[in-house]
Design a protein around this motif. Structure first.
Motif, PDB file in Angstrom:
ATOM      1  N   LEU A 582       0.827  -1.208   0.000  1.00  0.00           N
ATOM      2  CA  LEU A 582       0.000   0.000   0.000  1.00  0.00           C
ATOM      3  C   LEU A 582       0.859   1.254   0.000  1.00  0.00           C
ATOM      4  CD1 LEU A 582      -2.615  -1.260   2.602  1.00  0.00           C
ATOM      5  CD2 LEU A 582      -3.042  -0.914   0.156  1.00  0.00           C
ATOM      6  N   TRP A 583       1.950   1.228   0.758  1.00  0.00           N
ATOM      7  CA  TRP A 583       2.852   2.380   0.798  1.00  0.00           C
ATOM      8  C   TRP A 583       3.421   2.674  -0.582  1.00  0.00           C
ATOM      9  CZ3 TRP A 583       3.515   6.117   4.139  1.00  0.00           C
ATOM     10  CH2 TRP A 583       4.655   6.934   4.051  1.00  0.00           C
ATOM     11  N   MET A 584       3.596   1.638  -1.389  1.00  0.00           N
ATOM     12  CA  MET A 584       4.142   1.802  -2.741  1.00  0.00           C
ATOM     13  C   MET A 584       3.052   1.961  -3.791  1.00  0.00           C
ATOM     14  SD  MET A 584       7.362   1.980  -2.389  1.00  0.00           S
ATOM     15  CE  MET A 584       7.782   1.954  -4.132  1.00  0.00           C
ATOM     16  N   GLY A 585       1.818   2.182  -3.332  1.00  0.00           N
ATOM     17  CA  GLY A 585       0.742   2.468  -4.276  1.00  0.00           C
ATOM     18  C   GLY A 585       0.147   1.254  -4.949  1.00  0.00           C
ATOM     19  N   ALA A 586       0.422   0.043  -4.445  1.00  0.00           N
ATOM     20  CA  ALA A 586      -0.122  -1.189  -5.025  1.00  0.00           C
ATOM     21  C   ALA A 586      -1.250  -1.698  -4.139  1.00  0.00           C
ATOM     22  CB  ALA A 586       0.974  -2.249  -5.157  1.00  0.00           C
ATOM     23  N   PRO A 587      -2.509  -1.501  -4.503  1.00  0.00           N
ATOM     24  CA  PRO A 587      -3.631  -1.909  -3.657  1.00  0.00           C
ATOM     25  C   PRO A 587      -3.633  -3.414  -3.407  1.00  0.00           C
ATOM     26  CG  PRO A 587      -4.389  -1.364  -5.872  1.00  0.00           C
ATOM     27  CD  PRO A 587      -2.959  -0.938  -5.796  1.00  0.00           C
ATOM     28  N   VAL A 588      -4.212  -3.801  -2.269  1.00  0.00           N
ATOM     29  CA  VAL A 588      -4.212  -5.191  -1.820  1.00  0.00           C
ATOM     30  C   VAL A 588      -5.640  -5.714  -1.756  1.00  0.00           C
ATOM     31  CG1 VAL A 588      -3.591  -6.748   0.074  1.00  0.00           C
ATOM     32  CG2 VAL A 588      -2.117  -4.790  -0.466  1.00  0.00           C
ATOM     33  N   ILE A 589      -5.852  -6.892  -2.340  1.00  0.00           N
ATOM     34  CA  ILE A 589      -7.115  -7.607  -2.194  1.00  0.00           C
ATOM     35  C   ILE A 589      -6.909  -8.677  -1.133  1.00  0.00           C
ATOM     36  CG2 ILE A 589      -8.840  -9.068  -3.320  1.00  0.00           C
ATOM     37  CD1 ILE A 589      -8.802  -6.218  -4.383  1.00  0.00           C
ATOM     38  N   SER A 590      -7.780  -8.702  -0.112  1.00  0.00           N
ATOM     39  CA  SER A 590      -7.598  -9.638   0.991  1.00  0.00           C
ATOM     40  C   SER A 590      -8.886 -10.390   1.286  1.00  0.00           C
ATOM     41  CB  SER A 590      -7.125  -8.896   2.251  1.00  0.00           C
ATOM     42  OG  SER A 590      -6.733  -9.798   3.258  1.00  0.00           O
ATOM     43  N   LEU A 591      -8.728 -11.466   2.033  1.00  0.00           N
ATOM     44  CA  LEU A 591      -9.853 -12.302   2.453  1.00  0.00           C
ATOM     45  C   LEU A 591      -9.893 -12.306   3.979  1.00  0.00           C
ATOM     46  CD1 LEU A 591     -12.094 -14.379   1.720  1.00  0.00           C
ATOM     47  CD2 LEU A 591     -10.323 -16.153   1.814  1.00  0.00           C
ATOM     48  N   ARG A 592     -11.030 -11.938   4.545  1.00  0.00           N
ATOM     49  CA  ARG A 592     -11.168 -11.852   6.001  1.00  0.00           C
ATOM     50  C   ARG A 592     -11.803 -13.117   6.544  1.00  0.00           C
ATOM     51  NH1 ARG A 592     -14.980  -7.236   8.554  1.00  0.00           N
ATOM     52  NH2 ARG A 592     -16.585  -8.582   7.662  1.00  0.00           N
ATOM     53  N   GLY A 593     -11.201 -13.653   7.603  1.00  0.00           N
ATOM     54  CA  GLY A 593     -11.765 -14.810   8.278  1.00  0.00           C
ATOM     55  C   GLY A 593     -12.094 -14.487   9.720  1.00  0.00           C
ATOM     56  N   GLU A 594     -12.307 -15.533  10.523  1.00  0.00           N
ATOM     57  CA  GLU A 594     -12.775 -15.345  11.892  1.00  0.00           C
ATOM     58  C   GLU A 594     -11.648 -15.123  12.899  1.00  0.00           C
ATOM     59  OE1 GLU A 594     -15.526 -18.358  13.189  1.00  0.00           O
ATOM     60  OE2 GLU A 594     -16.175 -18.741  11.132  1.00  0.00           O
ATOM     61  N   ALA A 595     -10.490 -15.729  12.650  1.00  0.00           N
ATOM     62  CA  ALA A 595      -9.425 -15.708  13.651  1.00  0.00           C
ATOM     63  C   ALA A 595      -8.545 -14.477  13.494  1.00  0.00           C
ATOM     64  CB  ALA A 595      -8.585 -16.977  13.542  1.00  0.00           C
ATOM     65  N   PHE A 596      -7.779 -14.191  14.522  1.00  0.00           N
ATOM     66  CA  PHE A 596      -6.903 -13.016  14.548  1.00  0.00           C
ATOM     67  C   PHE A 596      -5.983 -12.971  13.328  1.00  0.00           C
ATOM     68  CE2 PHE A 596      -2.851 -11.146  16.273  1.00  0.00           C
ATOM     69  CZ  PHE A 596      -3.302  -9.846  16.385  1.00  0.00           C
ATOM     70  N   TYR A 597      -5.335 -14.090  13.008  1.00  0.00           N
ATOM     71  CA  TYR A 597      -4.372 -14.127  11.906  1.00  0.00           C
ATOM     72  C   TYR A 597      -5.038 -14.021  10.539  1.00  0.00           C
ATOM     73  CZ  TYR A 597      -5.874 -18.991  12.385  1.00  0.00           C
ATOM     74  OH  TYR A 597      -6.629 -20.126  12.513  1.00  0.00           O
ATOM     75  N   GLU A 598      -6.366 -14.148  10.499  1.00  0.00           N
ATOM     76  CA  GLU A 598      -7.118 -13.994   9.255  1.00  0.00           C
ATOM     77  C   GLU A 598      -7.639 -12.569   9.073  1.00  0.00           C
ATOM     78  OE1 GLU A 598      -9.723 -17.661   8.411  1.00  0.00           O
ATOM     79  OE2 GLU A 598      -9.500 -17.686  10.595  1.00  0.00           O
ATOM     80  N   ARG A 599      -7.276 -11.654   9.978  1.00  0.00           N
ATOM     81  CA  ARG A 599      -7.862 -10.320   9.984  1.00  0.00           C
ATOM     82  C   ARG A 599      -6.815  -9.212  10.030  1.00  0.00           C
ATOM     83  NH1 ARG A 599     -13.229 -11.076  11.446  1.00  0.00           N
ATOM     84  NH2 ARG A 599     -13.477  -8.951  12.237  1.00  0.00           N
ATOM     85  N   LEU A 600      -5.541  -9.562   9.805  1.00  0.00           N
ATOM     86  CA  LEU A 600      -4.472  -8.566   9.900  1.00  0.00           C
ATOM     87  C   LEU A 600      -4.574  -7.539   8.776  1.00  0.00           C
ATOM     88  CD1 LEU A 600      -1.542 -10.992  10.803  1.00  0.00           C
ATOM     89  CD2 LEU A 600      -3.069  -9.757  12.346  1.00  0.00           C
ATOM     90  N   SER A 601      -4.743  -8.010   7.546  1.00  0.00           N
ATOM     91  CA  SER A 601      -4.880  -7.069   6.430  1.00  0.00           C
ATOM     92  C   SER A 601      -6.183  -6.290   6.516  1.00  0.00           C
ATOM     93  CB  SER A 601      -4.803  -7.820   5.094  1.00  0.00           C
ATOM     94  OG  SER A 601      -3.498  -8.304   4.856  1.00  0.00           O
TER      95      SER A 601
END
Length: 670
Positions: A582-601
């Protein structure tokens, strides 16, 4: 047992003693042999078996006395010499468990004084020297031993392992010699594999491929220990050999074996294998099992603790991490040093880093009340040093990642302890009370955390200004315009890849005419990595000419200028890589789950008000990627505005983040 009469001859008494031994009647045997040696005081064989009986009863020091008497009567008595060494090893293990390796070394030195050629005692001394530190002592002992006995595999192995840290080439040479001396043995091959897999530089890809080939050989050789399995699995992960990972064992069996062995570091690789809610709960239980193992070890040798006291006006806060330097942990902790108010918070830092300081670490050290590096300290010694500083709160920042010692937390060196930043899952130790998170990445189902969530009001991270600066320029034109086609990509570590993620990425490329996928990873230099990736993309109809490998370690930031859209890993999402893209201007597509490690992005993108780039399921993930690929105007706008958007968001408000963080600590203490 009624008192037995002692035969008139030593030979007859020895025969009776052997009957009792083979019957497993050690207590009766010890009483009988005590009388027998009194009657036949000059019989070395009777003294020897008396020592053996005493050893079986755990009476080690008495056993040594009996065996010494046997050797005084017959100095070349082979059984007494072997048995004496066994008793010394028993005592050394018991002393090590109760008092630590320093104390155990004394009994081993005594044993070697009697039997200097005993390989078992020499090996035990090498291991104790390594555990006791400093490593230079162990290295000197092994150098001397190898000079005298170059044919001993374990000595070459231990020496190679020590040398590899400061001289990888020399360490590798000794590890190869160990494998030659003990061919086909997992005990010598696995350390060589680990050394090869850690290689960096021009030969990184070649050595990773050799490690991969050796892993296949080890796997064919039979059962492995949990630690050996962990090393082999890590290599398979780096080259995306998912079929080989499955052959190692299923999710539950492997995880439980690692947990039972106290191998917390192995559990990090389990996060990417979670496929269901049952897996999430199973993974949490694996961490708890491992936590109980580490806690039991700490309970065997408790530390001295200061008596409870009310909080003072200035809170004493400790950070436990070897990564307070130019490292992702250092990047995100920097705002807390930049905006530290020493009238409110006194910072104490502890680490085990032996790499020497760097500029960012020097800044941290100058602002902390104490900055203690303890590369040679055991977990017990480190915990005692921390307890002596009488902290209010201790926060570990690294989990069980490289050079960190999560087991220190098991000693409860501070009255309040928490985890933050370095490990994307509950650590599982009962001594860790809290996990610092934010409203976005905290799991809606709190049963997925072992700790109490300590929730910051906006974001759990902010970007350190020395790292996230304008030093890396963003190309104004879209990569698509410069290359004639759209480029998807990732810089995430392959241990986060899954067959499902690769198939999803490939299907997105296949659905975007003229597009390609770029991997910004040093593993791109590995033929094995490339082959597995290309096979996964080919299965979705994407040819090799549409997959690009940039084999780079460090210095990858400018290469984001070649990527139009970053596709995140799942279920374990990116963190540092998401921010970098993101800092370099490249947008990120992410998938959100239930657990902590699935929600960082999700936390990062939500703080940037970009929730539409985060999907709830695979269909939504694919749809979001294809929609953004088709929207050139939005991509151009994001490339031009993302950096300033970060600066204007909670992610860029370093002062506000530090204020919220320290307020959370004060509330926790008071």
């Amino acid at each position: 047992m009624a008192r037995e009469s002692i035969p008139d001859t030593a030979e007859a008494a020895l025969a009776r003693a052997r009957e009792l031994y083979h019957a497993g009647r050690f207590a009766d045997g010890a009483r009988f042999t005590e009388q027998a040696v009194a009657a036949h005081a000059e019989a070395p064989d009777l003294w020897n078996i008396h020592g053996v009986m005493l050893r079986q009863l755990g009476r080690g020091h008495e056993a040594l006395g009996a065996l010494d008497r046997a050797l005084s009567l017959k100095p070349d008595h082979p059984g007494a010499r072997v048995n004496r060494a066994g008793v010394v090893l028993d005592l050394a293990r018991a002393i090590n468990e109760g008092e630590g390796p320093h104390a155990a070394l004394a009994i081993l030195d005594e044993g070697l004084g009697v039997d200097p050629q005993n390989l078992g005692l020499a090996e035990a001394k090498a291991l104790m020297l390594r555990a006791a530190g400093p490593r230079a002592r162990a290295e000197a002992f092994l150098q001397d031993f190898v000079a005298r006995r170059p044919d001993v595999a374990w000595a070459q192995l231990y020496l190679g392992d020590i040398l590899a840290e400061r001289d990888p080439a020399l360490g590798e040479a000794h590890l190869r010699r160990a494998a030659e001396l003990d061919p086909g043995s997992a005990a010598t091959l696995v350390p060589l594999i680990q050394n090869l897999a850690r290689a960096t530089g021009p030969d990184e890809g070649r050595k990773l491929d050799e490690a991969h080939r050796l892993c296949a050989a080890v796997l064919a050789g039979g059962a492995l220990t949990p630690n050996q399995t962990k090393v082999v699995r890590d290599v398979f992960s780096r080259v995306c050999d998912f079929a080989a990972i499955e052959r190692l064992g299923d999710f539950s069996t492997l995880g439980r074996a690692w947990a039972d062995a106290g191998l917390h570091t192995a559990l990090l690789r389990q996060l990417s294998r979670v496929g269901s809610h049952a897996d999430r709960l199973e993974l949490l239980e694996q961490h708890r099992i491992c936590g109980r193992v580490l806690s039991a070890e700490a309970e065997r040798r408790p530390i001295r603790k200061a008596p409870p006291r009310p909080p003072a006006q200035t809170i004493r806060l400790g950070f436990l991490s070897s990564d307070l330097r130019r490292h992702p942990v250092g990047y995100f902790v920097e705002p807390l040093f930049e905006h530290l108010d020493p009238e409110r918070i006194r910072l104490f830092c502890y680490g085990f880093d032996n790499r020497g300081p760097d500029p960012l670490q020097a800044v941290f050290a100058s602002r902390a009340t104490a900055f203690r590096q303890m590369p040679e300290a055991s977990a017990h010694e480190a915990a005692q040093a921390i307890a002596d500083d009488d902290l209010d709160v201790l926060i570990e920042l690294g989990g069980s990642t490289a050079l960190n010692k999560l087991e220190v937390m098991a000693y409860g060196a501070a009255p309040r302890q928490a985890s933050w930043l370095g490990y994307p899952h509950s650590a599982g130790l009962a001594a860790i009370d809290g996990l610092i998170c934010d409203p976005f990445n905290v799991p809606p189902d709190r049963s997925l955390l072992a700790e109490t969530p300590l929730i910051l009001p906006k974001t759990w991270i902010a970007l350190g200004p020395s790292t996230f600066s304008d030093a890396h320029a963003i190309e104004a034109r879209l990569p698509e315009e410069r290359h004639g086609g759209l480029t998807f990509g990732t810089a995430n570590n392959p241990y986060k890849y899954t067959p499902q993620a690769l198939a999803t990425w490939a299907s997105i490329v296949a659905s975007t005419p003229g597009s390609r996928f770029m991997f910004l990873r040093p593993e791109g230099a590995s033929a094995g990595f490339r082959a597995h990736i290309l096979a996964a993309f080919a299965a979705e109809g994407v040819g090799a000419e549409r997959v690009v490998f940039q084999a780079v370690r460090g210095g990858h930031m400018p290469l984001y200028n070649e990527i139009d859209i970053t596709l995140d890993t799942f279920p374990l999402t990116g963190g540092t890589t998401t921010v970098e893209a993101l800092w370099m201007g490249a947008p990120v597509i992410s998938l959100r789950g239930e657990a902590f490690y699935e929600r960082l992005s999700w936390s990062i993108l939500a703080n940037l008000d970009l929730p539409d780039l985060v999907a709830e399921d695979l269909a939504g993930y694919r749809a979001a990627a294809l929609a953004l690929a088709a929207d050139r105007d939005r991509r151009a706008d994001l490339r031009a505005t993302l950096r300033q958007a970060i600066r204007s968001s909670p992610l860029g408000d370093t002062q506000g983040f530090a204020r919220d963080f320290y307020a959370l600590i004060e509330n926790t203490v008071r």
